[in-house]
Design an enzyme around this catalytic site. Structure first.
Site, PDB file in Angstrom:
ATOM      1  CG  ASP A 236     -89.427  51.444 170.152  1.00 13.87           C
ATOM      2  OD1 ASP A 236     -88.772  50.739 169.365  1.00 13.87           O
ATOM      3  OD2 ASP A 236     -90.025  52.483 169.780  1.00 13.87           O
TER       4      ASP A 236
ATOM      5  CG  ASP B  81     -88.356  48.007 167.546  1.00 10.66           C
ATOM      6  OD1 ASP B  81     -89.205  48.677 166.919  1.00 10.66           O
ATOM      7  OD2 ASP B  81     -87.422  48.513 168.202  1.00 10.66           O
TER       8      ASP B  81
HETATM    9  O1  RIB Z   1     -88.798  56.170 162.952  1.00 10.02           O
HETATM   10  C1  RIB Z   1     -88.594  54.798 162.903  1.00 10.02           C
HETATM   11  C2  RIB Z   1     -88.470  54.209 164.291  1.00 10.02           C
HETATM   12  O2  RIB Z   1     -89.698  54.365 164.960  1.00 10.02           O
HETATM   13  C3  RIB Z   1     -88.149  52.736 164.294  1.00 10.02           C
HETATM   14  O3  RIB Z   1     -87.305  52.413 165.354  1.00 10.02           O
HETATM   15  C4  RIB Z   1     -89.494  52.090 164.386  1.00 10.02           C
HETATM   16  O4  RIB Z   1     -89.434  50.878 165.113  1.00 10.02           O
HETATM   17  C5  RIB Z   1     -90.410  53.143 165.007  1.00 10.02           C
HETATM   18  O5  RIB Z   1     -90.752  52.875 166.313  1.00 10.02           O
HETATM   19 CA    CA Z   2     -87.996  50.740 167.023  1.00  9.26          CA
END
Ligand code: RIB
Ligand code: CA
Length: 297
Positions: A9, A16
């Site tokens: 995402d 990410d």
């Molecule tokens: O809880 C952590 C996750 O949520 C990770 O993947 C971070 O990118 C956030 O979106």
């Molecule tokens: Ca993420």
């Protein structure tokens, strides 16, 4: 080289983008493709293309995936989407990427790639688990052909509302019910991996497009904070593939809460046959040193 498909995402939390850069710059991970998930997956796929351009990896295909959770109601979905920080595209668009997301569907790419492989491809979901659940639902034989190393969940009840697991609780439940080998890199370990600002600065000192982008994106993500310190949730999932000794694991049976009125999406250890290697401890200093070294050399 570990073959992976990264399901992300990208575009909200900064980790990410850092995970994708880290995987490629490690030289130890063969990223067969990038798939995007949750909310505006087309824009996320564009972001991934921009980042791959900066990394000089324009042959890696990018596919947009499913934007809506499997069942979670639209009001819930809009509510969780409201906390996003979707401005990363402004920075990344400066790359003027020569590649575009592929026209096909992420779920088909995942199924076709894994089924055509030799059983040595790992799925690495670092966003909500909608694409992965849909892929296993459409092609249950994936369970014999792949394994999963996910960022998501937590066994500590204080962290029961982990983003990836809670954005699509039904998908999370499907994934833990597949029987596929799962390594769960959850908040129990990732919350210990908060970068120091000195480390952030070290990333920015290197005069390369990818370093300038990472530095700029981290500050964009940090908003008014002049010294932002990202938590390396998603990079730790990638790191456990590179070096499993970064984390200590314990075999557990994980069930996913989906009942209304309960913490939906919580990953709960239960009695019974183990279905997950849960990361329970991390050598955070060694991992973060390795992460910074990888992005700066
Ligand atoms: O809880 C952590 C996750 O949520 C990770 O993947 C971070 O990118 C956030 O979106
Ligand atoms: Ca993420």
């Amino acid at each position: 080289m570990q073959k992976i498909i990264l399901d992300t995402d990208i575009g909200d939390d900064i980790d990410d983008a850092l995970a994708l850069a880290f995987a490629i710059m490690s030289g130890k991970i063969d990223v067969l493709g990038v798939t995007t998930v949750f909310k505006n997956t087309d824009q996320r796929a564009e972001l991934a293309c921009c980042l791959l351009e900066a990394l000089g990896q324009t042959a890696i295909p990018v596919y947009a995936g499913i934007g809506k959770p499997l069942l979670q109601s639209i009001p819930d979905w809009e509510q969780v989407a409201a906390s996003h920080r979707p401005r990363q595209i402004e920075v990344l668009k400066q790359q003027q990427p020569s590649i575009q997301p592929k026209p096909g569907r992420a779920v088909d790419f995942i199924i076709d790639t894994v089924m055509a492989g030799d059983g040595d491809i790992t799925l690495v979901p670092i966003g909500p688990f909608t694409n992965i659940a849909a892929a296993f639902t459409l092609e249950p034989r994936l369970a014999q052909k792949t394994k999963i190393c996910m960022m998501g969940g937590a066994i500590n009840r204080a962290h029961s509302e982990e983003w990836n697991a809670c954005c699509d609780p039904e998908a999370t439940r499907v994934v833990f019910g597949t029987g596929v080998p799962i390594t769960m890199v959850g908040l129990d370990v990732t919350m210990k991996c908060v970068m120091g600002y000195e480390q952030v600065k070290a990333l920015g000192v290197v005069d390369r497009p990818i370093n300038r982008i990472c530095f700029e994106l981290i500050h964009l993500w940090g908003g008014d904070n002049p010294e932002p310190r990202p938590t390396l949730h998603d990079p730790l999932a990638v790191a456990t593939l590179i070096d499993p000794t970064f984390c200590e694991t314990r075999e557990m049976r994980i069930e996913v809460e989906t009942r209304a009125g309960h913490p939906r999406g919580a990953t709960v250890p239960m009695a019974g046959e183990p279905n997950t290697s849960v990361c329970v401890a991390v050598d955070a200093t060694r991992f973060m040193d390795y992460f910074v070294k990888t992005l700066t050399t």
